[in-house]
Scaffold this motif. Structure first.
Motif, PDB file in Angstrom:
ATOM      1  N   ALA A  72       0.820  -1.211   0.000  1.00 32.04           N
ATOM      2  CA  ALA A  72       0.000   0.000   0.000  1.00 32.04           C
ATOM      3  C   ALA A  72       0.857   1.265   0.000  1.00 32.04           C
ATOM      4  O   ALA A  72       0.350   2.358  -0.275  1.00 32.04           O
ATOM      5  CB  ALA A  72      -0.938   0.003   1.208  1.00 32.04           C
ATOM      6  N   ASP A  73       2.156   1.135   0.307  1.00 34.58           N
ATOM      7  CA  ASP A  73       3.036   2.304   0.381  1.00 34.58           C
ATOM      8  C   ASP A  73       3.606   2.652  -0.997  1.00 34.58           C
ATOM      9  O   ASP A  73       3.969   1.760  -1.763  1.00 34.58           O
ATOM     10  CB  ASP A  73       4.190   2.037   1.355  1.00 34.58           C
ATOM     11  CG  ASP A  73       3.684   1.715   2.752  1.00 34.58           C
ATOM     12  OD1 ASP A  73       2.683   2.328   3.158  1.00 34.58           O
ATOM     13  OD2 ASP A  73       4.287   0.859   3.410  1.00 34.58           O
ATOM     14  N   LYS A  74       3.720   3.935  -1.277  1.00 36.47           N
ATOM     15  CA  LYS A  74       4.245   4.375  -2.562  1.00 36.47           C
ATOM     16  C   LYS A  74       5.730   4.086  -2.695  1.00 36.47           C
ATOM     17  O   LYS A  74       6.249   3.994  -3.808  1.00 36.47           O
ATOM     18  CB  LYS A  74       3.983   5.867  -2.750  1.00 36.47           C
ATOM     19  CG  LYS A  74       2.500   6.207  -2.909  1.00 36.47           C
ATOM     20  CD  LYS A  74       2.318   7.690  -3.173  1.00 36.47           C
ATOM     21  CE  LYS A  74       0.845   8.029  -3.382  1.00 36.47           C
ATOM     22  NZ  LYS A  74       0.626   9.465  -3.638  1.00 36.47           N
ATOM     23  N   ASN A  75       6.430   3.981  -1.564  1.00 37.92           N
ATOM     24  CA  ASN A  75       7.871   3.710  -1.618  1.00 37.92           C
ATOM     25  C   ASN A  75       8.184   2.223  -1.529  1.00 37.92           C
ATOM     26  O   ASN A  75       9.334   1.830  -1.334  1.00 37.92           O
ATOM     27  CB  ASN A  75       8.595   4.447  -0.492  1.00 37.92           C
ATOM     28  CG  ASN A  75       8.094   4.050   0.895  1.00 37.92           C
ATOM     29  OD1 ASN A  75       6.912   3.808   1.084  1.00 37.92           O
ATOM     30  ND2 ASN A  75       8.987   4.015   1.868  1.00 37.92           N
ATOM     31  N   PHE A  76       7.170   1.359  -1.667  1.00 32.57           N
ATOM     32  CA  PHE A  76       7.376  -0.089  -1.656  1.00 32.57           C
ATOM     33  C   PHE A  76       8.080  -0.510  -2.941  1.00 32.57           C
ATOM     34  O   PHE A  76       7.662  -0.152  -4.041  1.00 32.57           O
ATOM     35  CB  PHE A  76       6.022  -0.787  -1.530  1.00 32.57           C
ATOM     36  CG  PHE A  76       6.109  -2.289  -1.444  1.00 32.57           C
ATOM     37  CD1 PHE A  76       6.877  -2.909  -0.477  1.00 32.57           C
ATOM     38  CD2 PHE A  76       5.401  -3.081  -2.333  1.00 32.57           C
ATOM     39  CE1 PHE A  76       6.935  -4.283  -0.390  1.00 32.57           C
ATOM     40  CE2 PHE A  76       5.459  -4.457  -2.266  1.00 32.57           C
ATOM     41  CZ  PHE A  76       6.224  -5.063  -1.283  1.00 32.57           C
TER      42      PHE A  76
END
Length: 717
Positions: free
Chosen positions: A431-435
């Motif tokens: 769910a994280d953009k930096n994943f």
């Protein structure tokens, strides 16, 4: 006209149209409902409850005789009758169809497909078992065995037995024809020709189920590549440089040509297709897979593993493992994604108990994660702790395994935490953009990151990334699944109970999580001064003393320890999270544990600074100081009382010099007393004559002096 449960029904209005009086039908229906004989059986039409259906066979024969002979309804009735009869006959046959005979089923399951291999050096034909029959074949052959067993039963050769099933089976060919129609309808592959079917029945009586399996099924003819040739192909393909099938084939054919030139037993030349087919055979692959791809790859694909179920209670088994956080973050040197997390998980509930973040794993991070797990579990020790062979784990668990709980290295492939990490990344972290995605080699495109809109300035810092990942670990513990239809790991852990576990003791905490000071420290009369992280703390050993309040204790100085160890050097072990909270004292080169020391409580010097309890604490310490000196005085008195004059006579005098020195000195002393003194100058005027001592009086003086010396006591160090 309807056929329901093998019974033909005619609609009420159809009978009326054929000329049957409506009143007659109603009377017959009423009689049926009243339970009278010669009644007309009836039921509501399943398609239309308003209509009434009458069973044709229940209509009295006299009424049926009056029906028009050539009506379309009666033609349909005849067709339905034949259909019903056929269905009844089929049902009767199926009712007596036996199950697969046990002997036939055992034969089918025990059948083995074989491969023949020819040893070119000896000419011997070797037979090798490969596998059994496929499950679908076993089922198909089993169904055929049922029909063969039915038709082979001597019972059905008797007309009386067949007629019991149906009058249509009075002739044997009719019975067999019905069976042929039924097994053909079921898709069973048996001969439909009467004579061929009889031949198959004779084979079945002699061979059983084996008569159904083709002699060539699954077998291979003697292959072009023999045993030696295959061994050589395995050797070539086992090269760690991973040559292709084409290259291995070329090498093999070169060797085949060379053997012919040398006059050796010839090898046939082969194509790359043959090479591929032989090397990819399931029984051949394991032989070259390990040297070609490495032990880890072979282990992942071929090593035998046991099927295990998860523990049924919490705290039965914990497991620790590390994984990449798979998040990008900003650093002073640019973008990075090196952050790792060590997680301790309860295997029974998938509950994350403790964790530690770092870019490089070491034993200190392992200690942090394990210590957090113990705290969040309420100080509980698991019955078993699993870890992999990572150097950080080995370094930490070397000191606690067996002493604190059963800790053992474990096969990483069978750790359930690996699956938990995968679900954590798939369901929560993505769910994280930096994943960054699960893995750069992930097969599913949904598991890879999209860098089209990547902007470094939008990335979090390392501290923010750690906070983000730690929050997601808490999300995992409270996550109830994408559908919310199951208990979360936290709910599972809290609902489970385990009364067989022990708790961490202060000694366990010290030995597992505390660290050593780099040098020993001397215990002085004011305590032990220990400086760490720029703060100096004075420690002393204390006793816990009960107070007037139930359950409340007070710390007072341990004067026995103080008297015994002032001036002693101690090795110090301290809590890295709280160096000023307490220390462990160890003595000697082998570091023997003596006890715990606690921060020394400072007393206010001025009465104006007194707080509640200070006066009592000061009084306790003043009493302790007085008792310390009193103990010395009392001990000296005890010693003096025990070793009195009588005791000294028993053990002898404590001389400051030897007995021989004392005897010689006594003799010299006595001689000096007997020497006459030199005469003094006479006065100018005459004096009265001096009195001269008589010999008797001189001896008396010497005796008195000797007696005096004997009464003198001389002491030695």
């Amino acid at each position: 006209m309807q056929l329901i449960n093998s019974i033909i029904y005619v609609p009420f209005d159809s009978l009326v149209s054929l000329g049957v009086p409506e009143g007659t039908i109603k009377y017959g229906i009423a009689a049926h409902r009243a339970g009278k004989a010669q009644s007309w059986a009836n039921m509501p039409d399943p398609a239309d409850k308003r209509r009434v259906l009458v069973a044709y066979d229940s209509i009295p024969p006299a009424t049926r005789a009056k029906l028009p002979a050539k009506s379309a309804l009666l033609q349909q009735l005849a067709d339905k009758t034949r259909e019903a009869t056929s269905a009844a006959d089929a049902l009767a046959v199926r009712m007596v169809l036996p199950a697969v005979p046990k002997a036939d089923l055992a034969a089918l399951r025990g059948f083995r497909i074989e491969r023949e291999l020819t040893d070119k050096s000896t000419g011997e034909v070797l037979t090798k078992e490969l596998s059994g029959l496929p499950e679908d074949k076993i089922k198909a052959y089993g169904m055929a065995c049922r029909w063969l067993a039915l038709l082979s039963d001597e019972k059905w050769k008797k007309k009386a037995e067949r007629v019991k099933l149906s009058p249509a089976f009075a002739a044997m060919p009719a019975f067999i024809a019905a069976c042929v129609d039924l097994f053909t309808e079921d898709g069973v592959k048996l001969p439909t020709n009467y004579s061929k079917l009889q031949a198959k029945l004779r084979e079945y009586k002699e061979q059983g189920a084996a008569c159904l399996v083709s002699k060539s099924y699954g077998n291979t003819n003697t292959l072009k590549v023999g045993h030696d040739e295959l061994e050589y192909l395995i050797k070539l393909y086992s090269d760690a440089r991973k040559p292709s099938f084409e290259l291995v084939t070329a090498w093999y054919n070169e060797a085949a040509v060379r053997r012919r030139e040398l006059g050796l037993n010839p090898w046939p030349e082969i194509t790359s297709g043959t090479t591929k087919k032989r090397l990819l055979a399931p029984d051949v692959q394991p032989n070259w897979y390990l040297p070609r791809h490495g032990f880890a790859a072979w282990k992942a694909k071929y090593e035998y593993t046991m099927l295990c179920y998860k523990p049924t209670q919490r705290d039965v088994q914990w497991v620790i493992d590390g994984t990449k956080v798979n998040k990008r973050y900003r650093t002073a040197k640019g973008t990075s994604a090196k952050l790792k997390v060590l997680v301790v998980m309860d295997v029974a509930t998938d509950y994350f108990l403790g964790w530690a973040f770092a870019e490089t794993e070491d034993s200190r991070e392992v200690a942090k994660a394990v210590r957090m797990a113990h705290r969040r579990a309420g100080g509980v020790k698991p019955l078993q702790f699993l870890y992999d062979g990572d150097s950080a784990n080995l370094s930490f668990f070397k000191g606690v395994g067996g002493l604190h709980y059963k800790a053992m290295p474990h096969n990483g492939q069978s750790k359930t935490i690996e699956g938990a990490f995968g679900r954590l990344q798939q369901q929560i972290m993505r769910a994280d953009k930096n994943f960054t995605g699960q893995n750069i080699t992930a097969k599913e495109i949904n598991s890879r990151e999209n860098l089209d809109d990547f902007k470094e300035k939008d990335l979090p810092t390392l501290a923010e990334c750690i906070a983000q990942a730690e929050f997601e670990l808490h999300v995992w513990n409270n996550y109830k699944g994408s559908k919310g239809d199951r208990l979360s790991p936290k709910e599972l852990y809290e609902a489970s109970q385990n009364g067989d576990t022990d708790f961490m003791t202060p000694e366990d905490e010290m030995e597992a999580f505390w660290v050593w000071n780099d040098r020993p420290i001397t215990y002085r009369k004011d305590g032990l001064r220990f400086k760490k992280q720029g703060v100096e703390t004075v420690f002393e050993v204390v006793n816990e003393v009960a107070t007037d309040f139930p359950g409340v204790t007070q710390r007072v100085p341990d004067m026995d320890f103080h008297s015994a160890f002032v001036g002693q050097e101690f090795w110090v072990k301290y809590d890295p999270e709280n160096p000023a909270g307490g220390i462990g004292l160890f003595v000697g080169a082998d570091k023997r544990f003596i006890g715990f020391a606690h921060p020394k409580q400072a007393m206010p010097r001025a009465q104006a600074d007194y707080k509640a309890g200070d006066r009592d604490a000061i009084q306790v310490r003043l009493v302790a100081k007085k008792e310390q000196a009193g103990r010395i005085v009392n001990r000296q008195a005890d010693i003096a009382d025990r070793f009195d004059a009588e005791e000294l006579l028993k053990f002898g005098q404590n001389r400051w010099w030897g007995k021989d020195v004392e005897t010689a000195a006594e003799e010299d002393f006595m001689k000096e007393q007997d020497v006459a003194k030199a005469p003094r100058r006479l006065p100018a005027r005459a004096a009265s004559p001096a009195t001269v001592a008589s010999p008797a009086s001189s001896s008396a003086n010497h005796a008195s002096k000797s007696d005096y010396l004997k009464r003198i006591s001389f002491n030695e160090d």
